[in-house]
Scaffold this motif. Structure first.
Motif, mmCIF file in Angstrom:
data_model
loop_
_atom_site.group_PDB
_atom_site.id
_atom_site.type_symbol
_atom_site.label_atom_id
_atom_site.label_comp_id
_atom_site.label_asym_id
_atom_site.label_seq_id
_atom_site.Cartn_x
_atom_site.Cartn_y
_atom_site.Cartn_z
ATOM 1 N N MET A 108 1.690 -4.589 5.944
ATOM 2 C CA MET A 108 0.263 -4.342 5.711
ATOM 3 C C MET A 108 0.016 -2.864 5.359
ATOM 4 N N PRO A 109 0.070 -2.506 4.083
ATOM 5 C CA PRO A 109 -0.281 -1.119 3.732
ATOM 6 C C PRO A 109 -1.796 -0.929 3.849
ATOM 7 N N VAL A 110 -2.201 0.161 4.460
ATOM 8 C CA VAL A 110 -3.638 0.443 4.620
ATOM 9 C C VAL A 110 -3.955 1.728 3.835
ATOM 10 N N HIS A 111 -4.808 1.616 2.850
ATOM 11 C CA HIS A 111 -5.193 2.787 2.049
ATOM 12 C C HIS A 111 -6.166 3.625 2.885
ATOM 13 N N ILE A 112 -5.804 4.876 3.131
ATOM 14 C CA ILE A 112 -6.567 5.668 4.105
ATOM 15 C C ILE A 112 -7.537 6.655 3.442
ATOM 16 N N TYR A 113 -8.789 6.636 3.900
ATOM 17 C CA TYR A 113 -9.833 7.590 3.502
ATOM 18 C C TYR A 113 -10.014 7.690 1.981
ATOM 19 N N GLY A 114 -9.660 6.616 1.273
ATOM 20 C CA GLY A 114 -9.910 6.596 -0.174
ATOM 21 C C GLY A 114 -8.701 6.826 -1.040
ATOM 22 N N HIS A 115 -7.548 7.188 -0.413
ATOM 23 C CA HIS A 115 -6.335 7.452 -1.210
ATOM 24 C C HIS A 115 -5.368 6.268 -1.108
ATOM 25 N N PRO A 116 -4.822 5.828 -2.248
ATOM 26 C CA PRO A 116 -3.912 4.680 -2.187
ATOM 27 C C PRO A 116 -2.592 4.980 -1.476
ATOM 28 N N VAL A 117 -2.041 3.944 -0.891
ATOM 29 C CA VAL A 117 -0.667 3.973 -0.372
ATOM 30 C C VAL A 117 0.277 3.949 -1.580
ATOM 31 N N ASP A 118 1.447 4.560 -1.442
ATOM 32 C CA ASP A 118 2.470 4.425 -2.486
ATOM 33 C C ASP A 118 3.103 3.036 -2.318
ATOM 34 N N VAL A 119 2.527 2.077 -3.020
ATOM 35 C CA VAL A 119 2.822 0.670 -2.737
ATOM 36 C C VAL A 119 4.140 0.181 -3.359
ATOM 37 N N ASP A 120 4.528 0.726 -4.522
ATOM 38 C CA ASP A 120 5.704 0.165 -5.217
ATOM 39 C C ASP A 120 6.956 0.083 -4.339
ATOM 40 N N PRO A 121 7.346 1.182 -3.657
ATOM 41 C CA PRO A 121 8.554 1.060 -2.820
ATOM 42 C C PRO A 121 8.386 0.060 -1.682
ATOM 43 N N ILE A 122 7.139 -0.134 -1.250
ATOM 44 C CA ILE A 122 6.876 -1.116 -0.184
ATOM 45 C C ILE A 122 7.024 -2.540 -0.746
ATOM 46 N N LEU A 123 6.576 -2.726 -1.999
ATOM 47 C CA LEU A 123 6.744 -4.044 -2.627
ATOM 48 C C LEU A 123 8.229 -4.361 -2.802
ATOM 49 N N GLU A 124 9.020 -3.325 -3.113
ATOM 50 C CA GLU A 124 10.475 -3.542 -3.256
ATOM 51 C C GLU A 124 11.094 -3.985 -1.936
ATOM 52 N N LEU A 125 10.709 -3.300 -0.864
ATOM 53 C CA LEU A 125 11.222 -3.691 0.457
ATOM 54 C C LEU A 125 10.788 -5.117 0.793
ATOM 55 N N ALA A 126 9.537 -5.426 0.462
ATOM 56 C CA ALA A 126 9.022 -6.771 0.745
ATOM 57 C C ALA A 126 9.841 -7.812 -0.011
ATOM 58 N N ASP A 127 10.203 -7.459 -1.231
ATOM 59 C CA ASP A 127 11.003 -8.356 -2.059
ATOM 60 C C ASP A 127 12.372 -8.587 -1.419
#
Ligand SMILES: Cc1ncc(COP(=O)(O)O)c(C=O)c1O
Length: 385
Positions: A132-151
């Protein structure tokens, strides 16, 4: 007192709400619900939207869509609101915590990797179900490496974009096909809050969005007590009453129609504070990574320890000058309620611990004037110099 936030309700919202009142469509049926769901999902680049009564409810419903078995694990940041961890627990799962990035304050991919490694070593790899990535105070999480791990580990990714309406992320930047996408549109399933302090508000409210028709159907069922269309009062699953009203959706739709103006104002506030405070060496300000377009939902500041001032002392001094602030999150691993449940005891996440003690956010609402920004920035400067 300069408030941290004040909602700005426009003429369109008023007109739509009046329509609800005049036509009698005041419960959870009506044209505004469907339109708000469709338009919000579309704005975020997703097919389906399921409006609910709060962001907390949205998290609970979204995890219900994933379908956790008792003891299944969900990786989430310790630096977030308690709703995220509680949603996992209420769905029978166990939250697994990860630290955040010291610059963006969002869930760090390295933190996620550490959390997964810990679970694998403990023999729990088969119990891992979601991140569960949570985008904090308006700035995005660096999601791509997290999607890779999820994969790699076959995990579902559920974004919490409550604080990042309209924020953008440069997806695929290492793969050669980079494209800007909106937060909430980066993963399998996403949730939003439309609480009164959010960029787009419905007073109280939330939404689950997804491209997955099965998730959407499940979310609709869960928000409405799992009534079955073929035999209304026969239940084979347990749901909730998490319905949003047509009146709330009417406010949301009116807001969505002027989202660009709303986000411009948020970004202008962020820029204005940045210009006035960036020379203060004892202060860390929000950053915007090259792969991110932040909406500066709330303007956070982090005080260096050398100042000898922590966040609560700064908050008190600003309050004395008529300026309201809010503290940063206190990590989930520092919450007595979870220790009582036997969770997170002796866990340490140094970045989040520091942010909790040294961070706070300044007035950032849509009604904030240029002279109030001057006043706040001047007050912060005077306290620090
Ligand atoms: C990141 C995040 N997720 C979820 C929520 C919960 O939303 P709500 O207050 O609408 O229940 C919030 C808070 O407002 C939040 O900041």
């Amino acid at each position: 007192m300069i408030p941290v936030n004040e909602p700005l309700i426009g003429k369109q919202e008023e007109a739509y709400v009046r329509e609800c009142l005049h036509t009698g469509w005041i419960s959870s049926s009506g044209r505004f619900i469907e339109q708000f769901e469709e338009k919000w999902a579309d704005y975020c680049g997703k097919k389906f939207g399921v409006a609910v009564s709060s962001g907390t409810a949205a998290l609970q419903v979204a995890l219900g869509c994933i379908g956790l078995e008792p003891g299944d694990r969900v990786v989430l940041p310790t630096f977030t609101i308690i709703s995220c961890a509680l949603a996992v627990i209420y769905n029978g799962g166990i939250p697994v915590l990860a630290d955040c990035d010291p610059h963006t304050w969002c869930l760090s991919p390295e933190g996620v990797k550490d959390a997964i490694d810990r679970e694998v070593q403990a023999g729990n790899a088969h119990r891992l179900k979601a991140i569960m990535p949570v985008h904090i105070y308006g700035h995005p999480v660096d999601v791509d490496p997290i999607l890779e791990l999820a994969d790699t580990y076959s995990l579902t990714v559920l974004e919490d974009a409550a604080e990042a309406h309209g924020a953008e992320y440069l997806a695929g930047r290492t793969g050669g096909s980079a494209a800007w996408k909106r937060c909430g549109g980066l993963s399998d399933l996403a949730v939003f809050s439309f609480y009164a302090n959010k960029a787009i508000t419905t007073g109280e409210g939330g939404m689950v969005i997804t491209d997955n028709a099965m998730f959407a159907e499940k979310a609709r069922s869960l928000r409405n007590l799992c009534f079955r269309p073929e035999q209304r009062f026969l239940h084979t699953e347990a749901g909730h009453n998490f319905r949003m009203t047509n009146i709330q959706a009417a406010i949301g739709l009116g807001q969505l129609e002027r989202i660009e103006t709303i986000l411009e104002k948020k970004k202008a506030i962020g820029k204005a504070y940045g210009e006035r405070l960036s020379d203060l060496r004892d202060l860390m300000l929000p950053i915007e990574e090259p792969w991110a377009k932040s909406i500066y939902w709330m303007f956070g500041i982090v005080l260096e320890e050398e100042t000898g001032i922590n966040a609560s002392q700064m908050a008190q001094r600003l309050r004395d000058k008529g300026i309201d602030t809010r503290p940063f999150f206190l990590g989930m691993h520092e919450q007595p309620v979870f220790h009582k449940m036997g969770l997170f005891k002796n866990e340490k996440y140094p970045v989040s611990e520091r942010l909790a003690r040294q961070g706070l956010y300044l007035p950032s609402g849509l009604t904030l004037t240029e002279s109030q920004i001057d006043e706040v920035a001047e007050a912060v400067r005077n306290i620090l110099t």
